[in-house]
Design a protein around this motif. Structure first.
Motif, PDB file in Angstrom:
ATOM      1  N   LYS A 187      -5.849   9.929  17.835  1.00  0.00           N
ATOM      2  CA  LYS A 187      -7.020   8.645  17.932  1.00  0.00           C
ATOM      3  C   LYS A 187      -5.982   8.008  16.688  1.00  0.00           C
ATOM      4  CE  LYS A 187      -7.404  10.391  21.706  1.00  0.00           C
ATOM      5  NZ  LYS A 187      -7.399  10.183  22.794  1.00  0.00           N
ATOM      6  N   ARG A 188      -6.761   7.053  16.461  1.00  0.00           N
ATOM      7  CA  ARG A 188      -7.074   5.856  15.443  1.00  0.00           C
ATOM      8  C   ARG A 188      -7.392   6.244  14.207  1.00  0.00           C
ATOM      9  NH1 ARG A 188      -7.017   0.050  14.489  1.00  0.00           N
ATOM     10  NH2 ARG A 188      -5.823  -0.336  12.265  1.00  0.00           N
ATOM     11  N   ASP A 195      -2.463  11.362   5.821  1.00  0.00           N
ATOM     12  CA  ASP A 195      -1.223  11.021   4.885  1.00  0.00           C
ATOM     13  C   ASP A 195       0.446  11.699   5.021  1.00  0.00           C
ATOM     14  OD1 ASP A 195      -3.164  10.280   2.379  1.00  0.00           O
ATOM     15  OD2 ASP A 195      -4.056  12.333   2.424  1.00  0.00           O
ATOM     16  N   LEU A 196       0.205  12.401   6.420  1.00  0.00           N
ATOM     17  CA  LEU A 196       1.558  12.794   7.048  1.00  0.00           C
ATOM     18  C   LEU A 196       1.135  13.104   7.896  1.00  0.00           C
ATOM     19  CD1 LEU A 196       4.566  14.218   6.739  1.00  0.00           C
ATOM     20  CD2 LEU A 196       4.358  15.683   5.268  1.00  0.00           C
ATOM     21  N   ARG A 225      -0.616   1.688  10.291  1.00  0.00           N
ATOM     22  CA  ARG A 225      -0.695   1.855   8.569  1.00  0.00           C
ATOM     23  C   ARG A 225       0.037   1.942   7.808  1.00  0.00           C
ATOM     24  NH1 ARG A 225      -3.669   6.863   7.230  1.00  0.00           N
ATOM     25  NH2 ARG A 225      -2.559   6.465   4.890  1.00  0.00           N
ATOM     26  N   PRO A 226       0.041   0.679   7.308  1.00  0.00           N
ATOM     27  CA  PRO A 226       1.236   0.258   6.555  1.00  0.00           C
ATOM     28  C   PRO A 226       0.568   0.529   5.077  1.00  0.00           C
ATOM     29  CG  PRO A 226      -0.641  -1.737   6.541  1.00  0.00           C
ATOM     30  CD  PRO A 226      -0.591  -0.688   7.776  1.00  0.00           C
ATOM     31  N   ALA A 227       1.731   0.772   3.711  1.00  0.00           N
ATOM     32  CA  ALA A 227       1.172   1.913   2.306  1.00  0.00           C
ATOM     33  C   ALA A 227       0.110   1.108   2.572  1.00  0.00           C
ATOM     34  CB  ALA A 227       2.383   0.632   1.352  1.00  0.00           C
ATOM     35  N   LYS A 233       2.751   5.954   1.364  1.00  0.00           N
ATOM     36  CA  LYS A 233       3.471   5.168   3.066  1.00  0.00           C
ATOM     37  C   LYS A 233       2.950   6.712   3.895  1.00  0.00           C
ATOM     38  CE  LYS A 233       6.062   2.473   6.114  1.00  0.00           C
ATOM     39  NZ  LYS A 233       4.877   1.901   7.022  1.00  0.00           N
ATOM     40  N   PRO A 234       2.387   6.539   4.734  1.00  0.00           N
ATOM     41  CA  PRO A 234       2.057   7.789   5.207  1.00  0.00           C
ATOM     42  C   PRO A 234       3.795   7.738   6.453  1.00  0.00           C
ATOM     43  CG  PRO A 234       0.170   6.359   5.933  1.00  0.00           C
ATOM     44  CD  PRO A 234       0.824   6.014   5.353  1.00  0.00           C
TER      45      PRO A 234
END
Length: 328
Positions: A187-188, A195-196, A225-227, A233-234
């Motif tokens: 989910k969002r 982070d990964l 999820r941009p940096a 950055k994930p």
């Protein structure tokens, strides 16, 4: 033996990584008994200078994703690399007995047998606040014992992910391929925490599906999820707790993240934010307990509850009456 000498012996045992002492100390910090809590805080205050040096890693994932197998394989690999690994496996609890649903079932047997590892199931007691408080304190005990990596496994449902994400440096989310709509499996909120992301069970006939899922999640991360402000950055990778595939790559990414955040000051800022959040959450919990335990509040609570249920007053008005009574 006096209380002071008993406490000193326990502190020595923690510093020497004596397993019996570690178990006793964690039992103390998990206890809600007033005397145990007092002793636990003395222990934690004494060991604080020896804490904070470990990699704190949260690991979550949907039920059936293979968290225990992954964590055992990952932990054994880290031990091979020369690390000392502690695992706090947050265990679901019965709403009736408050005891661990998994009970004494042995998990991660091979890792638990390693001299360089320590595995501790930790029942939630039905309270996510309990997870946040007790698990944080257990983490400090293990850091003081010299464990340089602490893995915290969540129950993988509901808000437990948020509770654990707020006590670790790095949050790894495991997911499965081939379970219907791939993006429905995460989910969002998890996108915002992770982070990964690792597509687990990428082995045998599931390899192609895992790679397809990795691509799908990677595309979603590009949008959602941009940096972040730390510069991290994930990413999305594939892994297998069964074969060990991808474990070294995951550890390299965790190490890269730690190096980046240590260098730019975000690790210290994250931990400071977590410490203050922990403090205020305990204040909130203490106030809630005090209000409910207040004799004058207790005298009117049942009537107010009945009035709310029968539509004679609103929850807001009833809450204000309770707070006014407490403050008076």
């Amino acid at each position: 033996m006096s209380r002071r000498s008993d406490l000193d012996a326990l502190l020595d045992g923690i510093r020497e990584n004596d397993r019996a002492s570690l178990g006793r100390a964690i039992t103390l910090v998990e206890s809600n008994a007033a005397g145990d809590r007092l002793q636990a805080q003395e222990i934690l205050t004494s060991i604080l200078p020896a804490t904070g040096k470990a990699h704190r890693i949260g690991i979550s994932g949907v039920p059936g994703v293979g968290k225990s197998t992954f964590i055992e394989s990952f932990g054994l690999r880290l031990v091979e690399l020369g690390h000392r690994v502690a695992v706090l496996a947050v265990d679901p609890s019965s709403s009736l007995s408050k005891g661990s649903i998994l009970g004494d079932k042995t998990r991660m047997e091979q890792l638990a047998r390693s001299d360089e590892a320590f595995v501790r199931p930790s029942p939630t007691g039905g309270s996510l606040g309990g997870v946040a408080s007790k698990t944080r304190e257990a983490m400090l005990v293990l850091e003081a014992a010299g464990y340089d990596i602490v893995l915290v496994e969540t129950v993988g449902v509901g808000q437990s992910e948020t509770a654990v994400a707020e006590m670790v440096d790095f949050f790894l989310v495991l997911n499965l391929a081939g379970a219907g709509d791939e993006l429905q499996g995460i989910k969002r909120g998890i996108f915002e925490l992770a982070d990964l992301i690792a597509i687990n069970k990428a082995d045998g006939g599931n390899l192609q599906a895992a790679e397809l899922a990795r691509v799908e999640f990677e595309r979603a991360l590009e949008i959602l999820r941009p940096a972040d402000e730390s510069g991290w950055k994930p990413q999305v990778v594939t892994s297998s707790g069964l074969t060990g595939e991808g474990l070294d790559a995951i550890w390299r990414l965790i190490a890269d993240h730690h190096e980046l955040l240590s260098a730019n000051g975000f690790l210290e800022r994250r931990r400071n934010r977590q410490l203050l959040g922990w403090m205020w959450s305990l204040v909130d919990e203490g106030i809630r307990t005090a209000v409910r335990g207040h004799s004058d509040v207790a005298a009117i609570a049942a009537t107010l509850e009945r009035d709310v249920l029968e539509g004679r007053t609103t929850p807001t008005a009833a809450a204000e009456r309770i707070l006014d009574t407490f403050n008076a």
